[in-house]
Design an enzyme around this catalytic site. Structure first.
Site, PDB file in Angstrom:
ATOM      1  N   ASP A 369       0.836  -1.190   0.000  1.00 43.81           N
ATOM      2  CA  ASP A 369       0.000   0.000   0.000  1.00 43.81           C
ATOM      3  C   ASP A 369       0.882   1.255   0.000  1.00 43.81           C
ATOM      4  O   ASP A 369       1.849   1.352   0.763  1.00 43.81           O
ATOM      5  CB  ASP A 369      -0.885  -0.022   1.246  1.00 43.81           C
ATOM      6  CG  ASP A 369      -1.803   1.172   1.352  1.00 43.81           C
ATOM      7  OD1 ASP A 369      -2.678   1.316   0.486  1.00 43.81           O
ATOM      8  OD2 ASP A 369      -1.652   1.946   2.316  1.00 43.81           O
ATOM      9  N   GLU A 416       1.854  -0.566  -5.002  1.00 47.69           N
ATOM     10  CA  GLU A 416       0.883   0.452  -5.369  1.00 47.69           C
ATOM     11  C   GLU A 416       1.717   1.699  -5.575  1.00 47.69           C
ATOM     12  O   GLU A 416       2.219   2.292  -4.610  1.00 47.69           O
ATOM     13  CB  GLU A 416      -0.154   0.670  -4.273  1.00 47.69           C
ATOM     14  CG  GLU A 416      -1.170   1.742  -4.664  1.00 47.69           C
ATOM     15  CD  GLU A 416      -2.111   2.128  -3.524  1.00 47.69           C
ATOM     16  OE1 GLU A 416      -3.248   2.538  -3.819  1.00 47.69           O
ATOM     17  OE2 GLU A 416      -1.692   2.053  -2.355  1.00 47.69           O
TER      18      GLU A 416
END
Length: 633
Positions: A369, A416
């Protein structure tokens, strides 16, 4: 058992053992020995499986003195030391490396305020004086030899990723009839029904393995399973953090997702789930959140106050990026508590966590993330201005070390590749995979009718410009939808998000306003056609396809594109829809007829009753890709 914790600026650390998770004082306190490496250690006989433990830490701002007792201020000089660390022995801290933790801070209710330190007012007295032994999460010693099976180790280009939330996957009441619902659907015969008591658990997810192999995917990528700070308990809809992106403990599986909540139960059940997926030929990827933590930041706007329960209480300046005045920042994460990857201690935490989840828990890959945060490092490591953290370093030691370790152990690492400070798709070191947001935007635009043909062809053919130097198109994870956005069918059914609607499809906040979506003029047949286009280009583009759980049968969130806080029957996977020729004409829950229903975005199809033609098309395309090497170059 050897206990070790990094606290290089601490002057005294004690290790405490507790007979219960809450409501009791420690039964034994052991002073720890300081090492030259800044790590404090103690070796304790008899501290075996199920032992509960925590730490108290002193520093230059609060030197250890005889006569100190929990709740006293004996020795206190200030709430922070000169380096801006928050040391407070009245706050029991849990081990950053704990293999399980007993509970999360939000679960203690109003007593959560007791974690506040410094001068912040708590129940009429300074927070620094409140002892948290009775409410603090405790670490759990775990001894477990459960097998996670054998890693499938597919070639990267052969993978197809199915992104899912452990709870959402099987928590809907329809999951108890999964096998019955799909018994007449070609290719999905013989599936199990999910036992009611296993709904929304690791054990329930494990039973979905034959469904996923029938669909034709090779990887299940789970939204965060690290222990998180949340008031979402079982099927109960709390107010926040259903997705789990507020990490509390980087080595501990979320106890709430386990049917077996005994000490060691979540670890055992998680590994049994992984084995079930491995036995079915499926790899398991985890969505991991190392860019920030869920610890309380500066409470009451006072820089001397904090709500630390683990990392920050041991080494504030090592674990967190701070302003020159010592304030924790939102920075590139927008969530506060941005982690400090100029620190060797923080980098080691990440690498050790990855190794634990692979070596001990059996995980095959990781999606990071807001991964650019892991590559943010000041030009001058001693710079006082945290703005210097904005620069992204593709060759940051942590990114290199993670890539090297992953390659040596056949582990996938996927970034990401954006955060609030930048869009770094294609800029990660060679060997990293990346979520390709450019692919998403190009496909959405072109298949909406207003995109660029050259961009469409470039991304369909592997995004050579951004991924040739990264190892090839198999490093591009191609998706048009993910958990944080519209579902695939909502993408063709709504012009704008609708996050303010009532339960069970709202309300929630946030969510992008730039969705590049179109409601297809309200034409249900055109929506189904456009959905097929999106599924097709995702699977047949060069790269690795990724879809969101439920996209394969037309799952809708009624236009909510950010249900991060919604643990509701409207958001859970309704498997009755997978066995229906008119999936959005079904009730959200037959036992709650008064609930707002699904918007009928799919409509009535021409398939026989009991057969969802979207699911049939999805399976056909996935198996075409799996069976034809041409589609997996």
């Amino acid at each position: 058992t050897t206990f070790a914790v990094a606290a290089p600026r601490a002057t005294w650390v004690t290790l405490e053992f507790f007979p219960a998770a809450r409501g009791v004082d420690a039964e034994l306190s052991v002073p720890m020995a300081a090492g030259a490496d800044g790590v404090w250690r103690a070796r304790v006989e008899g501290a075996r499986h199920g032992t509960l433990y925590g730490f108290r830490v002193w520093g230059e701002n609060w030197p250890y003195q005889d006569g100190w007792t929990p709740g006293s201020t004996v020795g206190w000089l200030a709430d922070r030391d000169e380096q801006l660390n928050h040391f407070n022995p009245n706050k029991v801290l849990f081990d950053p490396y704990a293999r399980e933790v007993t509970h999360n801070p939000m679960s203690v209710g109003p007593q959560r305020a007791w974690f506040g330190s410094g001068p912040v007012d708590v129940d009429g007295r300074p927070g620094r004086t409140i002892d948290t032994a009775h409410i603090a999460p405790k670490g759990v010693v775990v001894e477990d030899d459960t097998s996670y099976g054998t890693h499938p180790r597919h070639p990267e280009e052969d993978n197809a990723i199915y992104e899912a939330h452990v709870k959402n996957l099987t928590l809907h009441p329809s999951s108890v009839r999964l096998g019955d619902l799909l018994a007449g659907v070609p290719g999905f015969e013989g599936l199990p029904n999910i036992p009611d008591q296993l709904r929304g658990t690791y054990a329930g997810a494990a039973l979905m393995a034959p469904y996923l192999t029938a669909l034709g995917v090779t990887v299940i990528e789970l939204l965060p399973v690290h222990e998180t700070d949340s008031d979402q308990v079982g099927a109960t809809a709390g107010t926040t953090n259903h997705w789990g992106y507020q990490t509390l403990a980087f080595f501990a599986p979320n106890r709430d997702y386990a049917f077996d909540k005994s000490l060691g139960g979540p670890t055992r059940e998680f590994k049994q789930m992984v084995k079930a997926f491995h036995d079915a030929g499926l790899e398991v990827f985890l969505d991991v959140v190392y860019n920030h933590s869920s610890e309380g930041g500066n409470w009451g706007g006072d820089l001397d106050s904090a709500g630390f329960t683990t990392l920050g209480g041991f080494a504030t300046t090592e674990y967190y990026v701070l302003t020159a005045e010592g304030g924790l920042i939102d920075g590139a994460t927008g969530t506060s508590n941005q982690m400090n990857f100029s620190s060797d201690i923080t980098c080691a935490l990440v690498l050790d966590s990855l190794k634990h989840w692979h070596d001990t828990m059996g995980v095959d890959g990781f999606r990071f993330d807001l991964a650019p945060v892991l590559g943010r490092r000041p030009l001058d490591a001693e710079a006082e201005d945290w703005e210097a953290q904005r620069r992204f370093f593709p060759e940051h030691p942590l990114l290199r070390d993670a890539r090297t370790w992953a390659a040596e152990h056949h582990v996938e690492v996927i970034a990401e590749a954006w955060d609030l400070w930048g869009y770094e798709v294609g800029n990660f070191p060679s060997g990293w995979g990346e979520w390709n947001g450019r692919f998403r935007d190009a496909m959405r635009g072109y298949l909406k009718g207003d995109g660029n043909t050259d961009d469409f062809m470039a991304f369909l053919n592997g995004d050579w410009l951004h991924f040739n130097d990264s190892g090839g198109p198999q490093k591009s994870v191609n998706f048009v939808t993910a958990h944080d956005g519209f579902t695939m069918f909502d993408l063709v059914s709504y012009n704008t998000k609708d996050n303010g609607q009532p339960y069970p499809f709202g309300p929630s906040d946030g969510g992008s306003d730039n969705n590049i979506s179109w409601d297809s003029g309200g034409d249900q047949a055109l929506r189904r056609t456009r959905w097929r286009n999106f599924w097709l280009v995702t699977f047949l583009a060069r790269g690795v396809p990724m879809v969101v759980s439920g996209d394969e049968y037309g799952r809708t969130q009624n236009g909510n594109n950010n249900p991060w806080s919604l643990n509701t029957v409207g958001i859970w996977n309704n498997w009755a829809q997978a066995g229906s020729n008119a999936p959005t004409q079904l009730p959200v829950d037959p036992e709650q007829p008064d609930l707002p229903g699904y918007h009928d975005v799919v409509g009535q199809t021409d398939a026989p009753p009991g057969v969802n033609p979207l699911l049939q098309f999805a399976r056909y395309v996935a198996h075409q890709r799996a069976g034809q090497a041409t589609f997996r170059q």
